[in-house]
Design an enzyme around this catalytic site. Structure first.
Site, PDB file in Angstrom:
ATOM      1  N   LYS A 113     -27.494 -72.244 -46.311  1.00 19.55           N
ATOM      2  CA  LYS A 113     -27.326 -73.676 -46.093  1.00 19.55           C
ATOM      3  C   LYS A 113     -26.054 -74.206 -46.769  1.00 19.55           C
ATOM      4  O   LYS A 113     -25.484 -75.198 -46.327  1.00 19.55           O
ATOM      5  CB  LYS A 113     -28.547 -74.431 -46.615  1.00 19.55           C
ATOM      6  CG  LYS A 113     -29.859 -74.064 -45.914  1.00 19.55           C
ATOM      7  CD  LYS A 113     -29.956 -74.640 -44.522  1.00 19.55           C
ATOM      8  CE  LYS A 113     -31.267 -74.272 -43.827  1.00 19.55           C
ATOM      9  NZ  LYS A 113     -31.308 -74.719 -42.433  1.00 19.55           N
ATOM     10  N   GLU A 130     -32.039 -84.376 -44.512  1.00 20.54           N
ATOM     11  CA  GLU A 130     -33.454 -84.039 -44.455  1.00 20.54           C
ATOM     12  C   GLU A 130     -33.588 -82.637 -45.027  1.00 20.54           C
ATOM     13  O   GLU A 130     -32.619 -81.894 -45.084  1.00 20.54           O
ATOM     14  CB  GLU A 130     -33.932 -84.039 -43.004  1.00 20.54           C
ATOM     15  CG  GLU A 130     -33.564 -82.789 -42.181  1.00 20.54           C
ATOM     16  CD  GLU A 130     -32.065 -82.612 -41.943  1.00 20.54           C
ATOM     17  OE1 GLU A 130     -31.337 -83.626 -41.994  1.00 20.54           O
ATOM     18  OE2 GLU A 130     -31.617 -81.456 -41.753  1.00 20.54           O
ATOM     19  N   SER A 187     -31.284 -64.758 -44.882  1.00 25.13           N
ATOM     20  CA  SER A 187     -30.716 -66.105 -44.967  1.00 25.13           C
ATOM     21  C   SER A 187     -30.901 -66.759 -46.326  1.00 25.13           C
ATOM     22  O   SER A 187     -30.146 -67.659 -46.681  1.00 25.13           O
ATOM     23  CB  SER A 187     -31.325 -66.988 -43.873  1.00 25.13           C
ATOM     24  OG  SER A 187     -32.740 -66.963 -43.957  1.00 25.13           O
TER      25      SER A 187
HETATM   26  C1  LIG Z   1     -33.611 -69.447 -46.272  1.00 24.81           C
HETATM   27  C2  LIG Z   1     -33.735 -70.140 -44.957  1.00 24.81           C
HETATM   28  N1  LIG Z   1     -33.619 -69.436 -43.830  1.00 24.81           N
HETATM   29  C3  LIG Z   1     -33.727 -70.019 -42.634  1.00 24.81           C
HETATM   30  C4  LIG Z   1     -34.000 -71.360 -42.496  1.00 24.81           C
HETATM   31  C5  LIG Z   1     -34.160 -71.915 -41.124  1.00 24.81           C
HETATM   32  O1  LIG Z   1     -33.131 -72.741 -40.718  1.00 24.81           O
HETATM   33  P1  LIG Z   1     -32.062 -72.255 -39.639  1.00 24.81           P
HETATM   34  O2  LIG Z   1     -32.802 -71.764 -38.463  1.00 24.81           O
HETATM   35  O3  LIG Z   1     -31.279 -73.481 -39.361  1.00 24.81           O
HETATM   36  O4  LIG Z   1     -31.239 -71.196 -40.252  1.00 24.81           O
HETATM   37  C6  LIG Z   1     -34.133 -72.147 -43.644  1.00 24.81           C
HETATM   38  C7  LIG Z   1     -34.389 -73.586 -43.520  1.00 24.81           C
HETATM   39  O5  LIG Z   1     -34.703 -74.300 -44.396  1.00 24.81           O
HETATM   40  C8  LIG Z   1     -33.992 -71.512 -44.909  1.00 24.81           C
HETATM   41  O6  LIG Z   1     -34.120 -72.226 -46.042  1.00 24.81           O
END
Ligand SMILES: Cc1ncc(COP(=O)(O)O)c(C=O)c1O
Lengths: 237, 400
Positions: B106, B128, B382
């Site tokens: 993020k 948000e 992620s």
């Molecule tokens: C670690 C992590 N991975 C994935 C996501 C999912 O979001 P996005 O699909 O936008 O990557 C989030 C959302 O809060 C997250 O904190």
């Protein structure tokens, strides 16, 4: 020409009674809310009313039936206030056709920019943030009258009439084809607001406060609308 | 019917001489998905944002400033880790966004948007958050640049991601609890947009995923594309060729679109997006409008938005970015689902086998990486799982 009074009501079982009371109280036009689960343009009161209506089963078809029932009882124009999500599901043109059959004139879509779905005839909205160019486009494409959103914000009663209205109305008057009615809404709740807004615009739209009053029943609503009517009629014109 | 005729006469302009058809709105569409389904109040702000974004992209100093921040503040490039024990029969590389400052991808987006917001002269930021990772990233960049920060968060998510609430507050952000509707990311997003509508002149809305009205999906994608660019270079260097498949979890879709961006043109690389089974807009959604865009959404036949359900707050969202909807339709990306239990098992497995605690969101991608056919894989890790310990441990204990 006397100034117009527009009352917003949320679709529901009681709404035909309420609409009748509003018209008896002096409403010239009823705006009928079609509830949506995620209404971005709405403040807490209309949002809550939408939640209640949805829990009552007021889906698009039921709202159209509500519209038809109101049509049978009052002679004023009826304007559905409907989010694009509902139109997307129902079909834009199909909705317009069915709303007309049920007795509506124009429709109002609060979350569709004025240049989207240009095939759709509707009442356009402009806000204090709108550029002159967009006000002109809105005025040229709107269906009958132009909605002046008095505040930069969502629906909901405010303590004071927005100071942005005068400037917006003046710009709209300059940019709109001559004679296009301009009605002001969002944030207007008291007879004093209504009177002050009617000094500036050709009509006044009252939503959140009308919904709160309507919770007390038809008599309360009729009295409240009469007080707005009296205030508007007393505006200097 | 009689009433209708009458009103047409009195409420249409008598001659409507100047009435003309407005030009078609064609910007920001991905095969018909996307667009700008927002109140007119926001259109000037979206135009301003788009113009600011185009100017920034054309200005080398924007890229220089952002790259410097990504490297020396964020910690980029993030490493690529080859797993040893997680799945010995496959070669699975993890793109370590968990090692980025604040613990998730993020930050890539938050840094880019804050530089943009500063160029636009905005002094106040609203956002948000679901898992709290985007909220933390936003609060972090606001602390770094001294901007006011308000983060909307559903009370259900505040409960299950408590450490992140405390981090945001410590960073100086105001966390506003959202108590309406689902009390999760969907409502938090609506409230953030309503705040923006109200304070649009002073405020930048720092959206956390590739959702929302145009140009947000494009901005977030481009800011997250650094994940895919780096990964492609790194795996080519390590393996000498591209992976057979790339896997990423999909909430709103930002880490996945950023990762996929590096490989969309490589037809031989299979792309897999993994959604939470109870929040699977791409597998069980329909075309609807949510948060300013037309996309695939969990909704009923009337267009009313349905509730999503996932153990992972970051995936617990009924919509998805419009570009993903287009990529599903074109068949370029295959979207799979993963249940809460499968994600928990993968969470535990990566922790025990590799000494890496993944975010529950990322664990969805890990779970599918174990059972898809391909064996040379790149998985987007992620984020890290510290925020999920309470929630994950409670579930794992109740299973035991
Ligand atoms: C670690 C992590 N991975 C994935 C996501 C999912 O979001 P996005 O699909 O936008 O990557 C989030 C959302 O809060 C997250 O904190």
């Amino acid at each position: 020409m006397s100034k117009k009074l527009i009352i917003f009501l949320m679709s529901g079982r009681q709404t035909p009674d309420l609409a009748e009371a509003a018209v008896e109280g002096g409403a010239d036009l009823i705006e009928l809310g079609f509830p949506f689960s995620d209404p971005l343009a709405d403040g807490p009161v209309i949002r809550r009313a939408a939640e209640v209506a949805l829990a009552e089963g007021m889906r698009t078809k039921a709202c159209l039936e509500c519209l038809a029932e109101i049509r049978g009882r009052v002679q004023t124009p009826l304007v559905p206030f409907v989010y694009s999500a509902l139109l997307e599901a129902y079909g834009y043109q199909r909705f317009v056709a069915d709303a007309h059959t049920a007795g509506a004139g124009a429709i109002l879509v609060p979350d569709l920019p004025l240049d989207a779905h240009s095939e759709l005839e509707r009442i356009q909205l402009v806000a204090p943030t709108s550029t002159d160019e967009r006000i002109r486009l809105a005025a040229e494409t709107t269906d009958g009258w132009l909605y002046l959103v008095t505040v930069t914000g969502t629906t909901g009663a405010r303590r004071e009439l927005s100071s942005a209205l005068a400037g917006l109305a003046a710009r709209a008057r300059q940019l709109a084809p001559p004679g296009l009615p301009l009605y002001a809404g969002f944030g207007i709740s008291t007879p004093e607001h209504a009177r002050a807004a009617a000094e500036i615009a050709d009509g006044v739209i009252v939503g959140s406060r009308a919904i709160e009053v309507a919770e007390g029943g038809s008599d309360d609503l009729r009295r409240y609308v009469s007080s707005l009517r009296a205030a508007i009629d007393a505006s200097g014109s | 019917m009689i009433g209708r005729k009458r009103e047409e006469r009195s409420y249409r302009l008598p001659s409507s001489p100047a009435k003309k058809t407005p030009p078609a709105e064609s910007r920001g569409l991905y095969s018909g998905y996307g667009g700008r389904y927002v109140p007119e109040t926001l259109i000037p702000a979206l135009d301003e944002l788009e113009a600011g974004w185009r100017a920034a992209r054309a200005d080398e100093s924007f890229a220089r400033e952002l790259n410097e921040l990504l490297a020396n503040y964020g910690g980029r490039p993030t490493p690529l880790t080859l797993t040893e024990r997680f799945c010995p029969q496959k070669r699975i590389y993890l793109k370590r966004e968990d090692l980025l400052h604040t613990g998730a991808h993020k930050l890539n987006n938050a840094l880019g948007q804050i530089v943009l917001a500063r160029r636009l002269g905005k002094k106040r930021i609203v956002a948000e958050t679901g898992a709290g990772q985007h909220g933390v990233a936003t609060a972090t960049v606001c602390a770094r640049f001294g901007l006011d920060c308000v983060v909307y968060m559903g009370v259900e998510d505040m409960r299950r991601q408590r450490p992140n609430v405390e981090r945001m507050q410590l960073l100086g952000a105001e966390v506003r609890p959202v108590e309406i509707g689902t009390r999760t990311l969907k409502e938090a997003t609506s409230e953030a947009i309503r705040d923006w509508i109200t304070n649009v002149e002073t405020t930048h809305y720092l959206i956390g995923s590739c959702v929302g009205p145009h140009p947000y999906p494009e901005i977030v994608r481009e800011l997250q594309a650094v994940i895919g660019r780096e990964s492609r270079e790194q795996i080519l260097e390590r393996e000498g060729h591209l992976p057979e498949a790339v896997v990423a979890c999909v909430g709103g879709g930002s880490n996945s679109i950023g990762m996929f961006a590096g490989f969309l043109e490589d037809a031989e690389v299979k792309l897999y997006g993994v959604e939470a089974a109870g929040a699977s807009s791409l597998n069980s959604g329909r075309i609807a409008v949510l948060h300013g865009a037309r996309s695939l959404v969990l909704a009923d036949e009337d267009g009313q938005i349905a509730d999503a359900h996932s153990i992972s707050a970051g995936l617990d969202y009924p919509g998805v970015g419009p570009e993903h909807a287009a990529l599903r339709d074109s068949g370029r990306v295959t979207y799979l689902t993963c249940t809460d239990d499968e994600a928990l098992a993968a969470f535990e497995r990566l922790t025990k086998m590799e000494g890496i605690i993944p975010a529950l969101e990322s664990a969805h991608a890990l779970a599918r990486a174990l059972d898809i056919d391909e064996s040379l894989l790149l998985v987007c890790l992620s984020g890290r799982g510290d925020k999920d310990l309470d929630e994950a441990l409670a579930h794992l204990r109740s299973q035991a």
